[in-house]
Design an enzyme around this catalytic site. Structure first.
Site, mmCIF file in Angstrom:
data_model
loop_
_atom_site.group_PDB
_atom_site.id
_atom_site.type_symbol
_atom_site.label_atom_id
_atom_site.label_comp_id
_atom_site.label_asym_id
_atom_site.label_seq_id
_atom_site.Cartn_x
_atom_site.Cartn_y
_atom_site.Cartn_z
ATOM 1 N N ASP A 90 45.451 35.491 41.060
ATOM 2 C CA ASP A 90 45.463 34.505 42.145
ATOM 3 C C ASP A 90 45.879 33.148 41.598
ATOM 4 O O ASP A 90 45.684 32.858 40.423
ATOM 5 C CB ASP A 90 44.056 34.285 42.719
ATOM 6 C CG ASP A 90 43.426 35.549 43.219
ATOM 7 O OD1 ASP A 90 44.160 36.440 43.641
ATOM 8 O OD2 ASP A 90 42.182 35.598 43.182
HETATM 9 N N1 URA Z 1 40.211 39.371 41.113
HETATM 10 C C1 URA Z 1 40.334 38.219 41.785
HETATM 11 O O1 URA Z 1 39.518 37.912 42.643
HETATM 12 N N2 URA Z 1 41.371 37.429 41.491
HETATM 13 C C2 URA Z 1 42.295 37.728 40.541
HETATM 14 O O2 URA Z 1 43.226 36.962 40.305
HETATM 15 C C3 URA Z 1 42.145 38.930 39.852
HETATM 16 C C4 URA Z 1 41.088 39.742 40.155
#
Ligand code: URA
Length: 221
Positions: free
Chosen positions: A75
């Site tokens: 993310d």
């Molecule tokens: N889980 C999440 O919530 N975000 C990420 O970027 C990877 C795994």
């Protein structure tokens, strides 16, 4: 390279212009597999370009002599280990749930999750797109109203760690991926990238059940 013997490790090449011979044989730079580990900072998209001009990880991995693509995603607000490569086949296998490559995250969450909450995370929690698979979950440190938790997942639903922890009542404050399969982030500084060694690429191949000797050529060969 271009008729000159190069003895400097990490010398950068331009696949469009440079001619590289190894043991007298011309190396096809367009098909050479390049693997890079990046410590992705928060605030960067896991893409190579963005129509809205937001910062992308592509801008942090220039100069490797190949067009690199992220292996899966983190993310925008997650930091940590992100692999980039031009090896589409192995990248696909590393992200496909069938291969179940474990990914380790360290989350800082609000509050102090109870033993029951940790157990729910381990067994799997119901999210709107389905139940999560069993996970390894281990509290690392508590204090100041926050807890650091390590989670090892073998699947990659969208924002999975954040949604799992939200579901058990402990919203994530910060999230970092510290390991993908056999590779650890180690002390690579935030925003920095480094090329994987031949041994590390071989370890990735083994992780998806491919033997190094049948492996495609890497630039280390
Ligand atoms: N889980 C999440 O919530 N975000 C990420 O970027 C990877 C795994």
């Amino acid at each position: 390279m271009n008729g000159r013997v190069v003895r400097t490790l990490g010398t950068k090449i331009d696949p469009q212009r440079d001619r590289v011979h190894v043991d007298g044989r011309l190396v096809d730079l367009r098909t050479t597999k390049v693997w890079v580990m990046l410590h992705k900072p928060q605030g960067y998209l896991s893409t190579c370009s963005d129509p809205h001009g937001r910062p992308t990880v592509g801008s942090l991995v220039s100069g490797y002599g190949a067009r690199l693509f992220p292996v899966g995603r983190l993310d925008m607000d997650t930091e940590g280990l992100l692999l980039l490569t031009n090896d589409g086949e192995l990248a696909y296998q590393l992200t496909h749930p069938k291969f179940g490559i474990p990914k380790t995250y360290v989350a800082e969450v609000e509050g102090d999750p109870s033993a029951a909450a940790l157990q729910r995370l381990r067994r799997g929690v119901e999210l709107e797109d389905g139940r999560t698979s069993p996970a390894e979950v281990r509290p690392l440190a508590r204090g100041g109203g926050r807890t650091h938790i390590e989670l090892v997942l073998t699947e990659g639903k969208k924002r999975q760690v954040r949604r799992m922890l939200e579901t058990v009542g402990h919203p994530v404050r910060t999230l970092r991926r510290v390991r993908t399969g056999p590779l650890a982030l180690g002390d690579l500084p935030v925003g920095k990238a480094r090329e994987l060694s031949a041994e590390e690429v071989a370890a990735l191949r083994r992780a998806v059940g491919r033997e190094p000797e049948t492996a495609a050529r890497t630039r280390h060969d």
